[in-house]
Write an enzyme that holds these catalytic residues in place. Structure first.
Site, mmCIF file in Angstrom:
data_model
loop_
_atom_site.group_PDB
_atom_site.id
_atom_site.type_symbol
_atom_site.label_atom_id
_atom_site.label_comp_id
_atom_site.label_asym_id
_atom_site.label_seq_id
_atom_site.Cartn_x
_atom_site.Cartn_y
_atom_site.Cartn_z
ATOM 1 N N SER A 110 -1.414 -39.178 -12.198
ATOM 2 C CA SER A 110 -1.178 -38.469 -10.946
ATOM 3 C C SER A 110 -1.547 -39.385 -9.787
ATOM 4 C CB SER A 110 -2.051 -37.206 -10.941
ATOM 5 O OG SER A 110 -2.264 -36.707 -9.649
ATOM 6 N N TYR A 143 -10.485 -33.529 -10.985
ATOM 7 C CA TYR A 143 -9.185 -33.785 -11.595
ATOM 8 C C TYR A 143 -8.781 -35.246 -11.402
ATOM 9 C CZ TYR A 143 -4.114 -33.657 -12.249
ATOM 10 O OH TYR A 143 -2.826 -33.924 -12.662
ATOM 11 N N VAL A 177 3.490 -26.006 -5.042
ATOM 12 C CA VAL A 177 3.875 -25.274 -3.844
ATOM 13 C C VAL A 177 5.325 -24.793 -3.910
ATOM 14 C CG1 VAL A 177 4.459 -27.389 -2.574
ATOM 15 C CG2 VAL A 177 3.775 -25.347 -1.319
#
Length: 342
Positions: A140, A163, A204
């Site tokens: 990520s 994370y 989102v």
């Protein structure tokens, strides 16, 4: 080619397998999926062709025999013995399974570590034992954390959340296994991925669409000026395929992103155009609190992926959002009709 896909019944995995099966050489691929169904279900995974060919199976050699072309093994990456049994006989491991998202990691950092660090270590050990050709790790932009964008592979990481720290640890273990054990690893830093099959994804785009289809207000955390780099799922799965198959890669990290910085407010404006075209009412907007670990600006430079993998994001945001909304509408309309009949 024999593929192990951890977390493969979810959003990214289901799109990846569908894409590979749709290729001209699709009949040459077999898949064993390892998933604990914490964020998905077997029924969701198999609700449309070609994934409706999947069967539930036990880990081990029998799973490959059952995979015509897909076998799903129910289990957890934190189980080291299970990981060894699942990976036996594999050519490629694509490690997607993870505790995802900044919020859950802040709420329970220990669970995040156990899934994302210990789980990744287990899969690397299993891949090493199996002698796989390539281990692809889903990372990520979160390891970069607080920095001035665009994010590149050369930025010194400063994770802003547990994370991000756990994904950074996964990248580190991939590098270590590449050097110490000769395991060919590739870490792909996914930007914010959206698209069809995002049944339960908390991103989102999927959240806004679900809220509108449910007739609820859209909730923006903060003032909506925070920015992200939105990459369409069809482009992302091509990056995974290339990461798994381009020769002579070992211990590399790649940003998988469009390089386009889009604010949440801009995203909502683009989505609202498609809501109106679909006959949906313009949604009411409410505002929540932006979390302390929520990075304000985030977009990435994918030059290295373009140069070494031959990959670039192809899908404009407006086109990808239209396809995503249509997928949700196609699922909602039959469900609504069935509810009316009952």
């Amino acid at each position: 080619m024999r593929w192990i896909i951890t977390g493969g019944t979810g959003f990214v995995g289901s799109n990846l397998i569908s894409s590979l099966l749709a290729r001209e050489d699709g009949a040459d691929h077999q898949f064993v999926v390892l998933d604990n169904f914490s964020g998905s279900s077997f029924e969701e995974f198999t609700d449309a062709a070609p994934l409706d060919t999947a069967v539930l199976a036990e880990a081990g050699p029998a799973a490959w025999q059952a995979a015509r072309p897909i076998a799903v093994v129910r289990g957890d990456i934190r189980d080291a013995d299970l990981a060894l049994r699942v990976c036996a006989g594999a050519d490629v491991v694509v490690h997607l399974a993870a505790n995802t998202g900044v919020g859950p990691s802040v709420e329970d950092p220990r669970a995040d570590c156990e899934a994302n660090v210990i789980g990744t270590l287990n899969m690397l050990e299993a891949a090493r034992a199996a002698g796989v050709r390539r281990f692809v790790f889903a990372s990520s932009g979160a390891p970069a954390g607080i920095c001035e964008p665009p994010i590149t592979e050369l930025i010194a990481p400063r994770p802003a959340s547990p994370y991000g720290a756990s994904k950074l640890a996964g990248e580190g273990y991939c590098s270590a296994y590449s050097v110490a054990f000769g395991l060919p690893t590739v870490a792909l830093r996914f930007s914010n991925v959206y698209g069809p099959r995002s049944w339960r994804k908390g991103s989102v785009v999927a959240t806004f669409i679900r809220q509108v289809l449910a007739g609820k207000p859209i909730t923006i955390n903060g003032d909506g000026t925070q920015t992200r780099d939105f990459v369409y799922i069809g482009d992302l799965v091509e990056a995974i395929r290339l990461g798994a198959t381009v020769p002579d890669l070992r211990g590399e990290i790649y940003q998988i992103a469009t390089g386009v910085e889009t604010s949440v407010n801009q995203l909502l404006e683009a989505l609202s155009t498609h809501f109106a075209a679909a006959g949906l009412a313009r949604p009411e907007i409410t505002h929540g609190v932006r979390g302390p670990a929520d990075v304000l600006r985030n977009y990435a430079d994918a030059s290295k992926a373009r140069e070494q993998l031959g990959w670039r994001g192809q899908t404009p945001l407006s086109e990808g959002l239209k396809k995503t909304l249509q997928w949700f509408l196609d699922r909602e309309q039959p469900a609504a009709a069935a509810a009316q009949r009952s």
